[in-house]
Design an enzyme around this catalytic site. Structure first.
Site, short mmCIF file in Angstrom:
data_model
loop_
_atom_site.label_atom_id
_atom_site.label_comp_id
_atom_site.label_asym_id
_atom_site.label_seq_id
_atom_site.Cartn_x
_atom_site.Cartn_y
_atom_site.Cartn_z
N ASP A 26 -31.24 -5.76 -35.50
CA ASP A 26 -31.11 -7.10 -36.07
C ASP A 26 -32.47 -7.76 -36.27
OD1 ASP A 26 -29.86 -9.35 -37.02
OD2 ASP A 26 -29.25 -10.09 -35.07
N ASN A 28 -34.30 -8.12 -39.43
CA ASN A 28 -35.19 -7.73 -40.54
C ASN A 28 -35.50 -8.94 -41.44
OD1 ASN A 28 -34.97 -5.13 -39.63
ND2 ASN A 28 -33.59 -4.43 -41.24
N ARG A 30 -35.39 -12.18 -40.67
CA ARG A 30 -36.26 -13.16 -40.01
C ARG A 30 -37.70 -12.65 -39.91
NH1 ARG A 30 -32.28 -13.76 -35.23
NH2 ARG A 30 -31.35 -12.08 -36.44
N TRP A 31 -37.84 -11.35 -39.73
CA TRP A 31 -39.20 -10.77 -39.70
C TRP A 31 -39.88 -11.04 -41.04
CZ3 TRP A 31 -41.97 -7.34 -42.63
CH2 TRP A 31 -43.15 -6.85 -42.07
N ARG A 39 -36.78 -10.59 -48.22
CA ARG A 39 -35.95 -9.98 -47.17
C ARG A 39 -36.01 -8.45 -47.21
NH1 ARG A 39 -32.22 -12.60 -44.35
NH2 ARG A 39 -30.86 -10.78 -44.34
N HIS A 43 -36.36 -5.16 -44.47
CA HIS A 43 -35.55 -3.95 -44.30
C HIS A 43 -36.43 -2.70 -44.39
CE1 HIS A 43 -31.99 -6.30 -44.15
NE2 HIS A 43 -32.01 -6.68 -45.41
N THR A 72 -19.08 -3.39 -42.42
CA THR A 72 -18.09 -3.71 -43.46
C THR A 72 -18.27 -5.16 -43.93
OG1 THR A 72 -16.57 -4.08 -41.61
CG2 THR A 72 -16.27 -2.06 -42.83
N GLU A 73 -18.87 -6.00 -43.08
CA GLU A 73 -19.10 -7.41 -43.45
C GLU A 73 -20.36 -7.58 -44.30
OE1 GLU A 73 -18.28 -6.51 -40.16
OE2 GLU A 73 -16.21 -7.07 -40.60
N ARG A 77 -23.23 -9.95 -48.47
CA ARG A 77 -24.61 -10.37 -48.78
C ARG A 77 -24.83 -10.35 -50.29
NH1 ARG A 77 -28.67 -8.63 -43.98
NH2 ARG A 77 -27.27 -9.26 -42.32
N LEU A 137 -31.15 16.03 -30.96
CA LEU A 137 -30.63 14.65 -31.03
C LEU A 137 -29.61 14.51 -32.17
CD1 LEU A 137 -30.93 11.54 -30.34
CD2 LEU A 137 -32.67 11.49 -32.15
N ILE A 201 -21.83 -8.82 -30.45
CA ILE A 201 -21.57 -7.40 -30.65
C ILE A 201 -21.28 -7.13 -32.14
CG2 ILE A 201 -20.02 -5.48 -29.99
CD1 ILE A 201 -22.00 -6.42 -27.79
#
Ligand code: FPP
Length: 254
Positions: A26, A28, A30-31, A39, A43, A72-73, A77, A137, A201
């Site tokens: 979380d 990106n 605001r950075w 924006r 990312h 999914t939300e 954007r 991994l 979450i």
């Protein structure tokens, strides 16, 4: 005195390493705002952080790394941002998969792949097919993923299998439910990290994190700021926790 990467690495390696780490990447946006950039630049910088966290996870011997890349939300954007995120995903996979494959990394995707744009779908399938036999991994990328949708699909599939007499109602256990989720055959996360100081979450792995240790970074640590040193510090915080799973602490301090 500030500890170096090597100092932190030695501390982390002296204790049990989490098997499965999940991350909500979380901050990106605001950075980018902080650096007076668009924006999407946030990312893009987020992808850099992602690369270093993947390689550190490999180096540490972590078995599963699950990343919340697109929910999914997130379709809500602006279209430009959604397109840019999908392009970044395609670019990331095209550029990085060969190297990840060389490093024995297995790529797996959680979520509804069918709902992704065609280019993303193609790259995701290619990456999964190429790396399918790897045993290092496993990076699970949650894409077009939402935990409630995942649980809903699991319920439908279980009902379907009961109706077709493949399983009986009495046979359904908590493990059965796990096996109908996108994370089937993947152990539940030992720790979940969320950057940028949000204590939510956000519809991520709701069933799977019942006993997961939650680690939230300070609000000024946005995802692109999450260096490998911050990652090791988060793991040290996890290693300092006593996991009781609802029972009693069996440690000697009791
Ligand atoms: C949250 O920042 C981040 C996302 C919604 C996407 C995470 C994506 C990446 C790190 C890069 C693309 C992924 C891959 C796998 C290549 P935010 O935009 O919600 O930040 P904000 O809350 O500060 O606005």
């Amino acid at each position: 005195m500030i500890k170096t990467y090597d100092d932190l690495y030695t501390i982390v390696k002296s204790k049990p390493i989490p098997v499965h780490v999940a991350i909500i990447m979380d901050g990106n946006g605001r950075w980018a705002k902080k650096h007076k950039l668009p924006r999407i630049a946030g990312h893009r910088q987020g992808v850099e952080a992602l690369r270093s966290i993947i390689s550190t996870s490999s180096e540490l011997g972590i078995k599963y790394l699950t990343l919340y890349a697109f929910s999914t939300e997130n379709w809500k954007r602006p279209k430009d941002e959604v397109n840019a995120l999908m392009s970044l995903l395609v670019e990331f996979l095209r550029k990085e998969v060969a190297e990840l494959h060389r490093n024995n990394v297995r790529i797996h995707v959680l979520g509804d792949i069918e709902g992704l744009p065609e280019a993303a779908r193609t790259e995701v399938r290619r990456a999964m097919d190429l790396t399918n036999g790897n045993c290092g991994l496993q990076v699970n990328i949650a894409l077009n993923y939402g935990s409630r949708a995942e649980i809903l699909n699991a319920v439908k599939s279980i009902v379907h299998d009961v109706q077709s007499k493949r399983i009986s109602i009495d046979e359904i256990t908590e493990q059965t439910i796990s096996q109908y989720l996108d994370t089937r055959d993947i152990p539940d996360p030992d720790m979940l990290i969320r950057t940028s100081g949000e204590f939510r979450i956000s519809n991520f792995l709701l069933y799977q994190i019942a006993y997961t240790e939650l680690v939230f970074t300070d609000k000024n640590i946005y995802w692109p700021d999450f260096t490998r040193e911050r990652y090791l510090e988060a793991i040290i915080e996890y290693q300092g926790r006593v996991r009781r799973y609802g029972g009693l602490d069996t440690g000697e301090d009791d």
